[in-house]
Design a protein around this motif. Structure first.
Motif, PDB file in Angstrom:
ATOM      1  N   PHE A   1      19.334  22.032  54.078  1.00 19.43           N
ATOM      2  CA  PHE A   1      19.136  22.848  53.143  1.00 19.43           C
ATOM      3  C   PHE A   1      19.230  22.051  52.004  1.00 19.43           C
ATOM      4  O   PHE A   1      20.707  21.875  51.409  1.00 19.43           O
TER       5      PHE A   1
ATOM      6  N   HIS B   1      15.546  24.837  53.977  1.00 17.09           N
ATOM      7  CA  HIS B   1      15.481  26.366  53.791  1.00 17.09           C
ATOM      8  C   HIS B   1      15.683  27.101  52.101  1.00 17.09           C
ATOM      9  O   HIS B   1      14.831  25.183  51.724  1.00 17.09           O
TER      10      HIS B   1
ATOM     11  N   LEU C   1      27.238  26.710  51.392  1.00 18.24           N
ATOM     12  CA  LEU C   1      28.100  27.427  52.414  1.00 18.24           C
ATOM     13  C   LEU C   1      27.494  27.913  54.021  1.00 18.24           C
ATOM     14  O   LEU C   1      27.668  27.673  54.661  1.00 18.24           O
ATOM     15  N   HIS C   2      25.913  28.078  53.204  1.00 18.37           N
ATOM     16  CA  HIS C   2      25.652  28.280  53.887  1.00 18.37           C
ATOM     17  C   HIS C   2      24.724  27.684  55.194  1.00 18.37           C
ATOM     18  O   HIS C   2      25.103  27.378  56.097  1.00 18.37           O
TER      19      HIS C   2
ATOM     20  N   VAL D   1      26.402  25.285  55.663  1.00 20.14           N
ATOM     21  CA  VAL D   1      27.759  24.225  57.117  1.00 20.14           C
ATOM     22  C   VAL D   1      27.354  26.060  57.811  1.00 20.14           C
ATOM     23  O   VAL D   1      27.848  25.975  59.376  1.00 20.14           O
ATOM     24  N   GLY D   2      27.346  27.865  57.745  1.00 20.15           N
ATOM     25  CA  GLY D   2      28.214  28.687  58.218  1.00 20.15           C
ATOM     26  C   GLY D   2      26.474  28.187  59.351  1.00 20.15           C
ATOM     27  O   GLY D   2      26.713  28.242  60.757  1.00 20.15           O
ATOM     28  N   TYR D   3      25.781  27.614  58.814  1.00 18.71           N
ATOM     29  CA  TYR D   3      24.356  27.001  59.671  1.00 18.71           C
ATOM     30  C   TYR D   3      25.115  26.067  60.610  1.00 18.71           C
ATOM     31  O   TYR D   3      24.063  26.492  62.395  1.00 18.71           O
TER      32      TYR D   3
ATOM     33  N   MET E   1      28.019  25.596  62.344  1.00 18.77           N
ATOM     34  CA  MET E   1      28.396  26.160  62.560  1.00 18.77           C
ATOM     35  C   MET E   1      27.846  26.919  63.628  1.00 18.77           C
ATOM     36  O   MET E   1      28.629  27.004  65.095  1.00 18.77           O
ATOM     37  N   GLY E   2      26.988  27.836  63.329  1.00 18.05           N
ATOM     38  CA  GLY E   2      25.995  27.880  64.349  1.00 18.05           C
ATOM     39  C   GLY E   2      24.913  27.625  65.362  1.00 18.05           C
ATOM     40  O   GLY E   2      24.554  27.177  66.737  1.00 18.05           O
ATOM     41  N   GLN E   3      24.899  26.522  64.712  1.00 15.52           N
ATOM     42  CA  GLN E   3      24.230  25.342  65.211  1.00 15.52           C
ATOM     43  C   GLN E   3      25.118  24.656  66.771  1.00 15.52           C
ATOM     44  O   GLN E   3      25.027  24.549  67.718  1.00 15.52           O
TER      45      GLN E   3
ATOM     46  N   ARG F   1      27.703  26.612  67.861  1.00 17.64           N
ATOM     47  CA  ARG F   1      27.871  27.438  69.194  1.00 17.64           C
ATOM     48  C   ARG F   1      26.836  27.215  70.459  1.00 17.64           C
ATOM     49  O   ARG F   1      27.321  27.721  71.402  1.00 17.64           O
ATOM     50  N   ASP F   2      26.253  27.083  69.625  1.00 19.72           N
ATOM     51  CA  ASP F   2      24.508  26.881  70.408  1.00 19.72           C
ATOM     52  C   ASP F   2      24.405  25.846  71.190  1.00 19.72           C
ATOM     53  O   ASP F   2      24.432  25.853  72.543  1.00 19.72           O
TER      54      ASP F   2
ATOM     55  N   THR G   1      20.604  21.310  69.890  1.00 19.32           N
ATOM     56  CA  THR G   1      20.140  21.975  68.771  1.00 19.32           C
ATOM     57  C   THR G   1      20.338  21.779  67.596  1.00 19.32           C
ATOM     58  O   THR G   1      20.272  22.894  66.149  1.00 19.32           O
TER      59      THR G   1
ATOM     60  N   PHE H   1      35.922  24.114  55.574  1.00 23.61           N
ATOM     61  CA  PHE H   1      34.582  24.960  56.593  1.00 23.61           C
ATOM     62  C   PHE H   1      34.197  24.313  57.234  1.00 23.61           C
ATOM     63  O   PHE H   1      34.530  23.878  58.554  1.00 23.61           O
TER      64      PHE H   1
ATOM     65  N   TYR I   1      35.812  23.836  61.624  1.00 19.54           N
ATOM     66  CA  TYR I   1      35.498  23.677  62.143  1.00 19.54           C
ATOM     67  C   TYR I   1      34.476  22.461  62.596  1.00 19.54           C
ATOM     68  O   TYR I   1      33.730  22.735  64.073  1.00 19.54           O
TER      69      TYR I   1
ATOM     70  N   PRO J   1      40.029  29.904  57.180  1.00 23.52           N
ATOM     71  CA  PRO J   1      40.467  29.004  56.056  1.00 23.52           C
ATOM     72  C   PRO J   1      40.864  30.413  55.308  1.00 23.52           C
ATOM     73  O   PRO J   1      39.483  31.649  55.340  1.00 23.52           O
TER      74      PRO J   1
ATOM     75  N   GLY K   1      29.900  32.165  52.874  1.00 21.98           N
ATOM     76  CA  GLY K   1      28.985  31.609  52.781  1.00 21.98           C
ATOM     77  C   GLY K   1      29.068  31.204  54.368  1.00 21.98           C
ATOM     78  O   GLY K   1      27.399  30.868  54.590  1.00 21.98           O
ATOM     79  N   THR K   2      29.357  30.887  54.642  1.00 17.54           N
ATOM     80  CA  THR K   2      29.780  30.094  55.855  1.00 17.54           C
ATOM     81  C   THR K   2      29.093  32.127  56.766  1.00 17.54           C
ATOM     82  O   THR K   2      28.610  31.457  57.863  1.00 17.54           O
TER      83      THR K   2
ATOM     84  N   GLY L   1      25.508  31.807  56.755  1.00 17.08           N
ATOM     85  CA  GLY L   1      24.921  30.889  57.216  1.00 17.08           C
ATOM     86  C   GLY L   1      24.884  31.117  59.076  1.00 17.08           C
ATOM     87  O   GLY L   1      23.963  30.718  59.743  1.00 17.08           O
ATOM     88  N   MET L   2      25.473  31.539  59.522  1.00 15.63           N
ATOM     89  CA  MET L   2      25.926  31.996  61.143  1.00 15.63           C
ATOM     90  C   MET L   2      24.311  33.423  61.335  1.00 15.63           C
ATOM     91  O   MET L   2      23.845  33.243  62.212  1.00 15.63           O
TER      92      MET L   2
ATOM     93  N   ARG M   1      21.328  31.793  61.726  1.00 21.98           N
ATOM     94  CA  ARG M   1      20.908  31.098  63.170  1.00 21.98           C
ATOM     95  C   ARG M   1      21.061  32.131  63.827  1.00 21.98           C
ATOM     96  O   ARG M   1      20.834  31.939  65.402  1.00 21.98           O
TER      97      ARG M   1
ATOM     98  N   TYR N   1      23.201  34.782  64.472  1.00 18.25           N
ATOM     99  CA  TYR N   1      24.949  35.727  64.707  1.00 18.25           C
ATOM    100  C   TYR N   1      24.525  36.981  63.716  1.00 18.25           C
ATOM    101  O   TYR N   1      24.236  37.092  62.577  1.00 18.25           O
TER     102      TYR N   1
END
Lengths: 382, 333
Positions: free
Chosen positions: A109, A148, A159-160, A162-164, A166-168, A170-171, A180, A203, A207, B66, B74-75, B78-79, B82, B84
Motif C-alpha cells: 500500500f 495498491h 487504514l486500507h 491495515v484492513g486488508y 485483517m482480511g489476510q 481471516r483468510d 495469504t 487497529f 487485531y 476501537p 478505513g479498515t 481494506g477488508m 480483500r 469481505y
C-alpha cells in the motif's frame, strides 16, 4: 539532564520511585546499518547480511533503473509533458530493499512516491506517468499486481492497508496452509501526525494484523522539518501503540532488505505488526512545484549526498570483487536505453474520454448519470 | 428469535428488532458478511440492534472495534478490498464526521479511481435524527453530506418491514451504502412480510393515496406525514404520502407520477433547510413539472441553526402542526 527532564516533565518533583518519570531517550537511537557510507561491511548482532554480494548486484541494477526513471520523469515535467512529478531521488534503497524482501502473496500500500517499487512490481511505466499527466488516478489492477493505489490524502491509505491485513489474517485462519501474505504500508514522516495513521497503528495492534509499516523518514514534509511532527524519534512512537519498531538506514539497501524480511516473518508467524523507520533524506523537491531553497540549507543535501545508496552499494560490490568498470559501463548503457523507453512511454498516455467518467461511479450507472452522460456528449460535441 | 424458529410468512416486530433479524439473515446467508463497530458485540449496540448476534455468530463475524470512526471505516474499506462485506455501525449520527474523509473521498471514490477494479460493498449504518431528548451531537440529520457525494448511495427505511429487507438489500449491493436508521422509530412496531421484499432498494413507495397534494418524506418523517394526512382528512383534504426510501439515487419516476397527479408537493425533513435534500427534490419538480404545478414546492424542515437543546426540539422539528400549516399554505394558491 535526564531523559524525563528533556521531555518537559516536572523537575521540581522529587523522583523517589526509580523509573516513574523516565521517557524514551530521544538521544539513544540505534540504527540498523549493514553497509556503511563508504561501502564497508558492518557486523550487526541482530540482523545478519542475508544477501551475498553477488546476489546484491541485482539490487544495484534495480536502484539504477528506478533512479533513471525518476530523473527522466523529472525532465519530462520540465519539458511540460507531465503536469507534476514527485521525485524519489535518494530513496531508491528503501523501495528496492523492501521489494527484495516481499513474498509472492504480500501486498504493498504505497503513499505517493513509491514509483520505483511500482515498476519493480510490474506496473507499466506509462501507468505511473498517467497519474502525473492528469490522465488517470491509478488505472491498474491492484489486486493482481499486489501494488495498491496512490493516495493524495496523506495517510488515508494506511487504514486500507491495515484492513486488508485483517482480511489476510481471516483468510489465513480459514486456510492455515495457504500463504495469504502480509500488507506492507508506506507512509512518510509528515503522515505520522495524521489521525488516520495513528488510528492505523491502533487497529493494527488491536487485531494483531499481519502488517508492516514502512515509515519513510526523509526529514521533510514539503517545507516542514520532521522535528515539527515529533519530539521523539519516529520509531519510538510505535512502541506507544504496542508495535515493535526499529530504525534502519534507509540508504542501505541490504539493511532495508534484512529488516523488512524480519518484519514480514514476524507477521507471517502471527506476531502482529512491525514499524520500520527508514531513515533517509529527500534529495529533491517535494514535487516539481516545490522550491526547497526557500526553507532548507543546501549543505544538508550535500552531507546526505555522501550517503548515497547507489554509490555505497557500488563501493561494497567492487570491494567484494563482484563489480567492475565494465559492468558499470553496461549498467549505464542499460539506464540510457531505459530512459528512452520512459520518454516513449509518456507519449502512450492517453487522456480518458469525458463520457467514461460517468461509467465508473457505480456498478450500474444511475438514470441521472446516464442522462448526464448523454448531455455531456452532446454539449462537448458542439 | 433465531433463524430456526423464525415464522415463515409474517410477524410483528419493532424497527430495531427487524434490523436485527435482517442482519442475522445477512450473516447467515454469506460468510463474507461481517458486522463491525463500537459496542456491537456483547452489549449488542447502544440501541441493541445487534443484540445477541455476536453470541450466535462469534467474535470473528461480529467485531467490536476501537473507538475511532475513521479507523473503523478505513479498515472496513481494506477488508472489502480483500473480498469481505463489512457492515459498519457508527454509534450516532454526530459521530460520522471523524470518518468523513474515509466515507466521502475513499469509500465513495475507489471504484471511480480504479476504473471499477475496486468494488467496495460496504454498508455504513447509523441511527440518525432527533426527537428522543438526546444530548448534543446525537440528533443530527446528515443526509445531504452523503447524497452530495458521487459514488455513495443513501437509503433510509421508515418501517420495520423495510428495515428488515432494505438492510439485506444494502448488504448485497456492490457499492457503498449509507444506511440511515430513524432512531426515534426504533421502537415502533410493524408487520414483517418474510416471504419477499416489497420493492427494490432504490424504489420510492406511495404509502398513502391522495388527490390534493403529495407529502414527500423518508425515515422518521414518514410517520409524521401520515399522521398529518390523516388529520387533514378530517378537514376534507385528500393527501398522498410518498416515502422516498432512497435519497441517492432518487426514484424520479415515482415522484413525478405522484406529484404529476396531485400538482402540489411539500417536502418534509428534519435536516436544516438551506441546501437540504428538500431543495433538490423541489428543483427537480420545478424542472420536470413546471406547467403542471398548482403551487410552489414547499419545505417543512428543521431550522437553519445547529440542532437545538432537546428541550425545544419538539417545536424545532417538523411536527403535525407545522406540516398542516404548510398544507394550508400550499392549498391557498
Amino acid at each position: 539532564m535526564t531523559a524525563a527532564m528533556s521531555m518537559g516533565m516536572p523537575t521540581t518533583r522529587p523522583q523517589t520511585t526509580p523509573g516513574r518519570f523516565d521517557a524514551p531517550n530521544p538521544a539513544h537511537t540505534p540504527m540498523v546499518q549493514l553497509i556503511d557510507e563508504t561501502g564497508g561491511r558492518i557486523a550487526d548482532p541482530d540482523f545478519s547480511l542475508q544477501l551475498k554480494p553477488v546476489q546484491a548486484v541485482g539490487l544495484l541494477r534495480d536502484m539504477a533503473r528506478i533512479r533513471r526513471f525518476d530523473t527522466e520523469a523529472t525532465a519530462l515535467q520540465r519539458k511540460g509533458q507531465l503536469s507534476l512529478w514527485a521525485p524519489l531521488l535518494g530513496q531508491e534503497a528503501i523501495q528496492v530493499g523492501v521489494r527484495a524482501a516481499l513474498g509472492p502473496a504480500d501486498h504493498v500500500f504505497p503513499s505517493h512516491r513509491e514509483h520505483g517499487l511500482a515498476l519493480l512490481m510490474g506496473l507499466p511505466v506509462e501507468r505511473i506517468l498517467a497519474i502525473f499527466k492528469g490522465a488517470e488516478m491509478g488505472d491498474w489492477d491492484a489486486e493482481r499486481l499486489r501494488f495498491h493505489h496512490y493516495n493524495m490524502v496523506i495517510g488515508a491509505h494506511t487504514l486500507h492497508g491495515v484492513g486488508y491485513a485483517m482480511g489476510q489474517a481471516r483468510d489465513a485462519a480459514a486456510d492455515p496452509l495457504a500463504d495469504t501474505g502480509v500488507s506492507v504500508i508506506f507512509h512518510g514522516d509528515g503522515a505520522i501526525s495524521e489521525g488516520d495513521v495513528n488510528e492505523a497503528y491502533v487497529f493494527a495492534a488491536a487485531y494483531q494484523a499481519p502488517a508492516v509499516f514502512i515509515c519513510v523518514n526523509n526529514q521533510w514534509a514539503i517545507s516542514e522539518p520532521v522535528e515539527l511532527q515529533s519530539r521523539v524519534p519516529l520509531y519510538q512512537r510505535a512502541w506507544g501503540f504496542g508495535i515493535p519498531s526499529v530504525r534502519v538506514d534507509g540508504n542501505d539497501v541490504v539493511a532495508m532488505q534484512s529488516v523488512t524480511d524480519w518484519a514480514l516473518n514476524r507477521a507471517r508467524a502471527g506476531q502482529g505488526p512491525t514499524f520500520i523507520e527508514a531513515y533517509t533524506y529527500r534529495m529533491g523537491a517535494h514535487t516539481t512545484s516545490d522550491d526547497p531553497t526557500k526553507y532548507r540549507e543546501s549543505s544538508q543535501a550535500e552531507a546526505w549526498r555522501r550517503k548515497d545508496p547507489l554509490h555505497r552499494t557500488q563501493s561494497w560490490l567492487r570491494a567484494s570483487g563482484v563489480w567492475d568498470d565494465a559492468q558499470q559501463a553496461r549498467l549505464d548503457q542499460d539506464a540510457e536505453a531505459f530512459g528512452a523507453e520512459v520518454r516513449a512511454a509518456v507519449d502512450r498516455v492517453q487522456a480518458p474520454r469525458l463520457d467514461e467518467v460517468f461509467d465508473r461511479v457505480y456498478a450500474r450507472p444511475t438514470a441521472d448519470l446516464a442522462a448526464q452522460r448523454a448531455q455531456a456528449l452532446d454539449e462537448a460535441s458542439r | 428469535m433465531s433463524a430456526g424458529n423464525q415464522p415463515t410468512t409474517s410477524t410483528t416486530l419493532t424497527l430495531a428488532k427487524a434490523l436485527n433479524a435482517g442482519l442475522r439473515a445477512a450473516l447467515a446467508g454469506d460468510e463474507k458478511v461481517l458486522l463491525y463497530g463500537e459496542d456491537i458485540g456483547s452489549l449488542g449496540g447502544v440501541f441493541r440492534v445487534t443484540d445477541r448476534l455476536q453470541a450466535e455468530f462469534g467474535t470473528d463475524r461480529v467485531m467490536d472495534s476501537p473507538l475511532a470512526e475513521s479507523g473503523l471505516i478505513g479498515t472496513a474499506i481494506g477488508m472489502a478490498m480483500r473480498g469481505y462485506r463489512p457492515v459498519v455501525e457508527l454509534q450516532f449520527d454526530g459521530f460520522v464526521f471523524p470518518g468523513f474523509d474515509q466515507i466521502t473521498q475513499q469509500l465513495a471514490k475507489l471504484r471511480f479511481r480504479s476504473h471499477g477494479r475496486v468494488a467496495l460493498p460496504v454498508v455504513v449504518r447509523f441511527p440518525y435524527g432527533g426527537g428522543i431528548g438526546s444530548v448534543e451531537n446525537h440528533s443530527e440529520s446528515v443526509e445531504a453530506y452523503f447524497t452530495h457525494t458521487p459514488g455513495l448511495t443513501v437509503v433510509s427505511p421508515a418501517t420495520p418491514n423495510d428495515a428488515y429487507w432494505m438492510i439485506q438489500q444494502a448488504i448485497a449491493t456492490p457499492d457503498p451504502v449509507i444506511f440511515l436508521e430513524p432512531k426515534r422509530r426504533y421502537h415502533e412496531k410493524g408487520q414483517l412480510d418474510l416471504t419477499a421484499p416489497a420493492r427494490e432498494l432504490h424504489e420510492a413507495a406511495v404509502v398513502r393515496r391522495g388527490e390534493d397534494l403529495t407529502l414527500i418524506a423518508w425515515g422518521p418523517m414518514v410517520r409524521t406525514c401520515l399522521d398529518a394526512a390523516n388529520a387533514a382528512e378530517q378537514e376534507g383534504r385528500s393527501i398522498e404520502v410518498l416515502d422516498l426510501r432512497s435519497l441517492q439515487p432518487l426514484d424520479m419516476p415515482t415522484i413525478l407520477e405522484s406529484v404529476g397527479r396531485t400538482s402540489r408537493a411539500i417536502v418534509v425533513h428534519e435536516a436544516a433547510r438551506n441546501y437540504g435534500p428538500g431543495a433538490e427534490v423541489a428543483a427537480r419538480l420545478s424542472e420536470e413539472l413546471f406547467y403542471v404545478m398548482e403551487s410552489p414546492v414547499l419545505r417543512v424542515t428543521g431550522y437553519d441553526t445547529p440542532y437545538p437543546p432537546s428541550a425545544v426540539e419538539r417545536d424545532w422539528l417538523p411536527n403535525l402542526d407545522r406540516v398542516l400549516a404548510a398544507v394550508d399554505r400550499s392549498m391557498a394558491y
